[in-house]
Design a protein around this motif. Structure first.
Motif, mmCIF file in Angstrom:
data_model
loop_
_atom_site.group_PDB
_atom_site.id
_atom_site.type_symbol
_atom_site.label_atom_id
_atom_site.label_comp_id
_atom_site.label_asym_id
_atom_site.label_seq_id
_atom_site.Cartn_x
_atom_site.Cartn_y
_atom_site.Cartn_z
ATOM 1 N N HIS A 128 -116.284 -37.778 -78.679
ATOM 2 C CA HIS A 128 -115.175 -37.220 -77.901
ATOM 3 C C HIS A 128 -115.564 -35.809 -77.448
ATOM 4 N N LEU A 129 -115.832 -35.673 -76.170
ATOM 5 C CA LEU A 129 -116.349 -34.420 -75.642
ATOM 6 C C LEU A 129 -115.275 -33.332 -75.634
ATOM 7 N N PRO A 130 -115.677 -32.056 -75.716
ATOM 8 C CA PRO A 130 -114.727 -30.942 -75.912
ATOM 9 C C PRO A 130 -114.062 -30.501 -74.614
ATOM 10 N N VAL A 131 -113.266 -31.380 -74.030
ATOM 11 C CA VAL A 131 -112.698 -31.077 -72.709
ATOM 12 C C VAL A 131 -111.455 -30.193 -72.769
ATOM 13 N N TYR A 132 -110.880 -29.978 -73.948
ATOM 14 C CA TYR A 132 -109.609 -29.270 -74.020
ATOM 15 C C TYR A 132 -109.755 -27.799 -74.371
ATOM 16 N N GLY A 133 -110.968 -27.322 -74.610
ATOM 17 C CA GLY A 133 -111.137 -25.927 -74.952
ATOM 18 C C GLY A 133 -110.717 -25.645 -76.381
ATOM 19 N N SER A 134 -110.453 -24.382 -76.654
ATOM 20 C CA SER A 134 -110.136 -23.944 -78.012
ATOM 21 C C SER A 134 -108.702 -23.448 -78.111
ATOM 22 N N ALA A 135 -108.091 -23.683 -79.254
ATOM 23 C CA ALA A 135 -106.743 -23.182 -79.515
ATOM 24 C C ALA A 135 -106.784 -21.649 -79.640
ATOM 25 N N PRO A 136 -105.633 -20.973 -79.472
ATOM 26 C CA PRO A 136 -104.290 -21.539 -79.263
ATOM 27 C C PRO A 136 -104.077 -21.987 -77.822
ATOM 28 N N PHE A 137 -103.251 -23.021 -77.659
ATOM 29 C CA PHE A 137 -102.954 -23.561 -76.341
ATOM 30 C C PHE A 137 -101.577 -23.114 -75.879
ATOM 31 N N LEU B 263 -114.478 -29.538 -61.417
ATOM 32 C CA LEU B 263 -113.078 -29.951 -61.316
ATOM 33 C C LEU B 263 -112.878 -31.375 -61.825
ATOM 34 N N GLY B 264 -113.900 -32.219 -61.724
ATOM 35 C CA GLY B 264 -113.801 -33.583 -62.237
ATOM 36 C C GLY B 264 -113.931 -33.603 -63.752
ATOM 37 N N GLY B 265 -113.258 -34.550 -64.383
ATOM 38 C CA GLY B 265 -113.242 -34.602 -65.837
ATOM 39 C C GLY B 265 -114.610 -34.773 -66.461
ATOM 40 N N GLY B 266 -115.416 -35.692 -65.914
ATOM 41 C CA GLY B 266 -116.727 -35.937 -66.479
ATOM 42 C C GLY B 266 -117.644 -34.735 -66.337
ATOM 43 N N ILE B 267 -117.601 -34.090 -65.167
ATOM 44 C CA ILE B 267 -118.442 -32.914 -64.936
ATOM 45 C C ILE B 267 -118.034 -31.784 -65.868
ATOM 46 N N VAL C 190 -122.615 -41.948 -71.221
ATOM 47 C CA VAL C 190 -121.838 -42.820 -70.334
ATOM 48 C C VAL C 190 -120.366 -42.432 -70.356
ATOM 49 N N GLN C 191 -119.830 -42.116 -69.172
ATOM 50 C CA GLN C 191 -118.410 -41.797 -69.057
ATOM 51 C C GLN C 191 -117.679 -42.720 -68.084
ATOM 52 N N THR C 192 -118.366 -43.157 -67.038
ATOM 53 C CA THR C 192 -117.710 -43.921 -65.975
ATOM 54 C C THR C 192 -118.142 -45.378 -66.054
ATOM 55 N N ILE C 193 -117.214 -46.233 -66.404
ATOM 56 C CA ILE C 193 -117.556 -47.620 -66.701
ATOM 57 C C ILE C 193 -118.097 -48.361 -65.481
ATOM 58 N N ILE C 194 -117.607 -48.043 -64.283
ATOM 59 C CA ILE C 194 -118.056 -48.774 -63.099
ATOM 60 C C ILE C 194 -119.506 -48.433 -62.742
ATOM 61 N N GLN C 195 -120.050 -47.334 -63.291
ATOM 62 C CA GLN C 195 -121.431 -46.968 -63.005
ATOM 63 C C GLN C 195 -122.427 -47.636 -63.948
ATOM 64 N N LEU C 196 -121.941 -48.361 -64.948
ATOM 65 C CA LEU C 196 -122.847 -49.109 -65.803
ATOM 66 C C LEU C 196 -123.535 -50.202 -64.984
ATOM 67 N N PRO C 197 -124.770 -50.561 -65.327
ATOM 68 C CA PRO C 197 -125.512 -51.532 -64.515
ATOM 69 C C PRO C 197 -125.236 -52.982 -64.884
ATOM 70 N N PHE C 198 -124.175 -53.245 -65.627
ATOM 71 C CA PHE C 198 -123.894 -54.612 -66.077
ATOM 72 C C PHE C 198 -122.397 -54.774 -66.303
#
Length: 276
Positions: free
Chosen positions: A189-198, A15-19, A137-145
């Motif tokens: 850019h990861l394929p989060v939107y699926g395939s057309a037609p939408f 359900l989360g975007g990154g997952i 890397v997707q979540t900036i706050i999880q970077l170690p710096f």
């Protein structure tokens, strides 16, 4: 190629975007003929997945998945061509041993390490096959710096420095990493939107003003203020990982806010929405 994803989050439901992005990436690679294995958590403490083993088995059964309960707190299944190990070890040390064992057995050509919140997956990968490791890397706050990090770690930064490449999902992340660590990364850019037609779901004449994952990190105060100041407008919130009991109470206190159940298919939410 053999591709391994190390993800210290659940794999399904995503359900989360990154997952979801990671899952769709592996499904696309598997569909292209690559052998893919995901090592993930079985359970979560939040609202976006099963909280105990009974819920996990019910969740998998509802999706028609055949889960094999193996020894050492490992549950395996296959989804859309991707083999998944869902781990429920009592300690990080136990999980680390399984991860390292699978890296040796599976012998991947590439190891993708997703946001490493608990700082053990990247270490495991670098200790096993350092020349094949790619942090995703997707979540900036999880970077170690950097100034936005919630858990700085010189050792984690050094592991990233030694990795084969770094993949990020935005130009902002690419610039942030370069400025605060001097490391180079590549935007994918990861394929989060699926395939057309939408489906054509856009409209402004009906439906909710909707917020997905209402929580402080996502701008809950703005959403609540708008809902209070526009009592004549119907709002909706879709609680997932960030919505604790206090957030739910604040949302339920407003008569013009409806709580919607999360959905695997985001179009179920968009179909009820006029402004997102």
């Amino acid at each position: 190629m053999r591709i391994l994803l190390l993800q210290d989050e659940i794999y399904l439901p995503s359900l989360g975007g990154g997952i979801k992005a990671n899952r769709l990436l592996l499904e696309g690679l598997a569909n292209s003929g690559h052998e893919c294995l995901a090592l993930s958590r079985a359970l979560t403490r939040s609202r976006d997945g099963p909280n105990n083993r009974q819920q996990f088995m019910e969740c998998m059964s509802a999706r028609g998945l055949n889960v094999v309960s193996g020894p050492h707190d490992v549950f395996t299944y296959e989804h859309m061509g991707v083999r998944v190990h869902a781990l429920d070890h009592p300690t990080i040390a136990d999980r680390l041993r399984h991860v390292m064992s699978q890296m040796q057995t599976f012998d991947p050509d590439w190891i993708l390490v997703a946001d490493d919140k608990r700082r053990f997956m990247l270490e495991a990968a670098m200790r096993t096959t350092p020349d094949r490791v790619v942090p995703l890397v997707q979540t900036i706050i999880q970077l170690p710096f950097g100034p936005l990090s919630v858990d700085r770690s010189r050792q984690q930064l050094e592991y990233m420095r030694q990795s084969r490449a770094i993949i990020v999902i935005s130009d902002f992340l690419k610039r942030y990493i370069e400025v605060h660590s001097g490391l180079e990364s590549r935007v994918l850019h990861l394929p989060v939107y699926g395939s057309a037609p939408f489906a054509d779901l856009g409209r402004f004449d009906s439906g909710f003003v909707t917020m997905v994952n209402p929580c402080e990190l996502k701008g809950l105060r703005i959403f609540l203020t708008l809902a209070r100041e526009h009592a004549e407008v119907e709002f909706a919130a879709v609680p997932t990982w960030g919505a604790d009991q206090r957030v739910l109470q604040e949302l339920e206190a407003l008569a013009n806010v409806t709580l919607l159940e999360p959905a695997d298919d985001i179009e179920e939410i968009l179909a009820q929405t006029r402004v997102l």
